[in-house]
Design an enzyme around this catalytic site. Sequence first.
Site, PDB file in Angstrom:
ATOM      1  N   GLN A 153      30.022   8.887 -11.041  1.00 46.59           N
ATOM      2  CA  GLN A 153      29.812   7.651 -11.812  1.00 46.59           C
ATOM      3  C   GLN A 153      28.956   8.280 -13.061  1.00 46.59           C
ATOM      4  OE1 GLN A 153      28.302   3.640 -10.736  1.00 46.59           O
ATOM      5  NE2 GLN A 153      26.343   4.772 -10.781  1.00 46.59           N
ATOM      6  N   GLY A 172      21.775   7.586 -10.698  1.00 45.66           N
ATOM      7  CA  GLY A 172      21.463   8.626  -9.488  1.00 45.66           C
ATOM      8  C   GLY A 172      22.474   9.445  -9.405  1.00 45.66           C
ATOM      9  N   VAL A 214      17.780  10.822  -3.315  1.00 46.36           N
ATOM     10  CA  VAL A 214      16.825  10.409  -2.222  1.00 46.36           C
ATOM     11  C   VAL A 214      17.458  10.412  -1.020  1.00 46.36           C
ATOM     12  CG1 VAL A 214      14.851   8.955  -1.628  1.00 46.36           C
ATOM     13  CG2 VAL A 214      15.307   9.293  -3.820  1.00 46.36           C
ATOM     14  N   ALA A 272      20.018  -4.876  -2.860  1.00 48.57           N
ATOM     15  CA  ALA A 272      19.829  -4.140  -1.445  1.00 48.57           C
ATOM     16  C   ALA A 272      19.043  -2.835  -1.814  1.00 48.57           C
ATOM     17  CB  ALA A 272      21.160  -3.806  -0.811  1.00 48.57           C
ATOM     18  N   LYS A 292      23.205  10.719  -6.902  1.00 50.55           N
ATOM     19  CA  LYS A 292      24.312  10.268  -5.614  1.00 50.55           C
ATOM     20  C   LYS A 292      25.300   9.825  -5.870  1.00 50.55           C
ATOM     21  CE  LYS A 292      25.066   7.943  -1.576  1.00 50.55           C
ATOM     22  NZ  LYS A 292      25.790   6.644  -2.093  1.00 50.55           N
ATOM     23  N   ASP A 352      14.755   3.280  -1.544  1.00 51.82           N
ATOM     24  CA  ASP A 352      13.860   4.232  -2.201  1.00 51.82           C
ATOM     25  C   ASP A 352      14.782   4.902  -3.394  1.00 51.82           C
ATOM     26  OD1 ASP A 352      11.116   4.352  -1.554  1.00 51.82           O
ATOM     27  OD2 ASP A 352      11.292   5.306   0.057  1.00 51.82           O
ATOM     28  N   GLY A 353      16.026   5.149  -3.120  1.00 52.91           N
ATOM     29  CA  GLY A 353      17.070   5.769  -4.205  1.00 52.91           C
ATOM     30  C   GLY A 353      16.659   5.078  -5.209  1.00 52.91           C
ATOM     31  N   HIS A 354      17.073   3.673  -5.344  1.00 52.32           N
ATOM     32  CA  HIS A 354      16.988   2.979  -6.541  1.00 52.32           C
ATOM     33  C   HIS A 354      15.399   2.914  -7.065  1.00 52.32           C
ATOM     34  CE1 HIS A 354      19.934   0.575  -3.971  1.00 52.32           C
ATOM     35  NE2 HIS A 354      20.681   0.872  -5.227  1.00 52.32           N
ATOM     36  N   SER A 379      22.924   1.608   0.072  1.00 55.69           N
ATOM     37  CA  SER A 379      22.881   0.075   0.464  1.00 55.69           C
ATOM     38  C   SER A 379      24.056  -0.002   1.648  1.00 55.69           C
ATOM     39  CB  SER A 379      23.133  -0.774  -0.964  1.00 55.69           C
ATOM     40  OG  SER A 379      22.281  -0.351  -1.745  1.00 55.69           O
TER      41      SER A 379
END
EC number: 6.3.2.1
Length: 279
Positions: free
Chosen positions: A153, A147, A176, A32, A149, A35-37, A186
């Site tokens: 993790q 990330g 992002v 899914a 984000k 732009d972050g990925h 996602s």
Amino acid sequence: MIVVRSGEELRRALEEARGRGRSVGYVPTMGALHDGHLALVRAARGLDDVVVASVFVNPLQFGADEDFETYPRDEERDLGLLEKAEADIAWLPSAEELFPAGFGLTIAVPRLSNVLCGVGRPTHFAGVTTELGKILIFLAPTAVYLGEKDFQQLVVMRALVRDLGLPMAVRAVPTVREPDGLALSSRNVYLTVDQRPVAASIFRILSELTTQLRGERASVDAVLAEGRQALTRAGVQRIEYLELVDRETLDPVRAAEPGNRLVVAVWVGSTRLIDNMEV
Ligand code: AMP
């Protein structure tokens, strides 16, 4: 870009590159893609010779009452985006191969996994570290790209790589965001039109709070209390946590210092959103 599914195909594709001394950058995703990925893929593209991106919705990291079944999946679209971002190898592992019948392994970093998101999602990080730990040992990339984000993790994975002594770099990529500040996720597709501005208020409030925390005599407790009120006023249904933590230990911080991380998890309707910001 080549698409591989089995570990054997992946190993063969990498063997040749490794023989020629090329570095391998690895980007794990659950698909899914947004732009972050793709920022992770581009970071890897800029620093490593061969870029491997995986798409795999890892069942181990979902709780029994979570959205594993309904998590958005679109393999064709994801492969198109990876190709455009110039990944070299897209790896689509199968659950059967990663977790064969009788699979009984756990790789865990309990001290960093039981706090923050780990309180509401007690099996989540062990699911991440078991899956990603196994993959990192098998793949042995030069660097893994994660990330900011998902800040907890990232911290957990840094500890895993350090504690296992894996010879690879962990590279963090900044979050992002949408133009209004909402961190790309996602799960943002679950938000209704009415919930969207509520979700965007998280960024605005984190920005205000980090500004206050940078002030000389800021009381962390008072700033956090004000932040919780602001989130509620903005329409957030439930605040799972809003904390200021040390960026390596995730321990709560009572006097703000540069580098501390403001971290938050909230529910907007039935969607759980996380975000974080450096002080
Ligand atoms: P996921 O597909 O949610 O497992 O995420 C895969 C990777 O992409 C993780 O390292 C995430 O931290 C990273 N990621 C997800 N969203 C963003 C974002 N908005 N900005 C930067 N990285 C992100």
